[in-house]
Design a protein around this motif. Sequence first.
Motif, short mmCIF file in Angstrom:
data_model
loop_
_atom_site.label_atom_id
_atom_site.label_comp_id
_atom_site.label_asym_id
_atom_site.label_seq_id
_atom_site.Cartn_x
_atom_site.Cartn_y
_atom_site.Cartn_z
N UNK A 137 -0.97 -2.19 11.59
CA UNK A 137 -0.14 -0.99 11.70
C UNK A 137 1.20 -1.34 12.32
N UNK A 138 2.22 -0.63 11.91
CA UNK A 138 3.54 -0.81 12.53
C UNK A 138 3.70 0.11 13.73
N UNK A 147 -2.38 3.05 7.58
CA UNK A 147 -2.15 4.44 7.96
C UNK A 147 -1.63 5.28 6.79
N UNK A 148 -1.57 4.68 5.60
CA UNK A 148 -1.15 5.41 4.42
C UNK A 148 -2.31 6.15 3.78
N UNK A 190 -2.59 4.59 14.89
CA UNK A 190 -3.86 3.88 14.72
C UNK A 190 -5.06 4.78 14.97
N UNK A 191 -4.91 5.79 15.81
CA UNK A 191 -5.92 6.83 16.00
C UNK A 191 -7.32 6.26 16.27
N UNK A 245 -9.66 3.91 2.97
CA UNK A 245 -10.35 2.63 2.86
C UNK A 245 -10.98 2.22 4.19
N UNK A 246 -10.23 2.34 5.27
CA UNK A 246 -10.75 1.92 6.57
C UNK A 246 -12.04 2.64 6.91
N UNK A 247 -12.14 3.91 6.53
CA UNK A 247 -13.35 4.68 6.81
C UNK A 247 -14.56 4.14 6.05
#
Length: 287
Positions: free
Chosen positions: A28-29, A8-9, A34-35, A15-17
């Motif tokens: 994720x904490x 989530x940073x 997380x969206x 990167x996730x995208x």
Amino acid sequence: MILVTGATGTIGRLLVRRLPAERTTAFVRDQAKAEGLRHVVGDFDYPASLREAMTGVERLFLNAGGAVPTTGEQPMVRQQIAAIDAAVEAGVRHVVKLSVWHARVGGKLAEGAHGVIEDYLKESGLAWTILQPNGFMQNFSTGTAVATENGNFLGAYGDARVSYIDCDDIAASAAAVLTGDIDPGQTFVLTGPEALTHNEIAAKLSTVVGRDIRYVDLPPAEFAARLTAAGAPEPFAADVAALFADVASGRLSPVTQDVETLTSRPPTTFDTFLHRHSPAIRAAWAN
């Protein structure tokens, strides 16, 4: 399966995208952040959650925390070592670690912490790739990511040049390693395509924002005093100022080809970065 920590940073979100959704899990904490991402909830300070998250993972993107004002060892050392241990236990095939340029044992703040973690990873028996980016262009996309005063920004860089990099290019480089066939056991230094002085950066910001923004260069001791006056603990402020003084020696001015080597495209110029993010930059530097 790919597990992305720090998802989530700034870099993790980018990167996730870029990774295949069906093969990617975000660690994720805070579940609320997380969206809609495929994710697991955990905490680097709870090793059991790391071990659970690693189940079935083949490749790990390791990115956790930054340097914080503290006495003794930086928390990221304990946290990332716990993640490496969990990866060993789970049989993870490849760890891609986000580090910093000039990481080394004995260095100050993040440089020293990442140096310890890099050495631990190399001795773990895991296949590894280390990404060492230069400073982020994103530091200038908000008014709070750099020390500011009276609408200008402060530093102790002198007239040294820095080859700042767009975080999206860091994410693209990480994605190329995580999804490609890059041989492990390599360290890549990631920079932008040009090295700029901070006076040049101030001029470019001025053009985008529509008002005069100056870079105010200070002696390291005076810069540390400004940070302390703003609330930073004295030892932390002194270390930050010392790192800035190292930059003044020109150590962050070289330009590498590693982004292009990994992504098959040149990295983003500062002008392009400013154009892409101009609304947010104008808002951040409006006053």
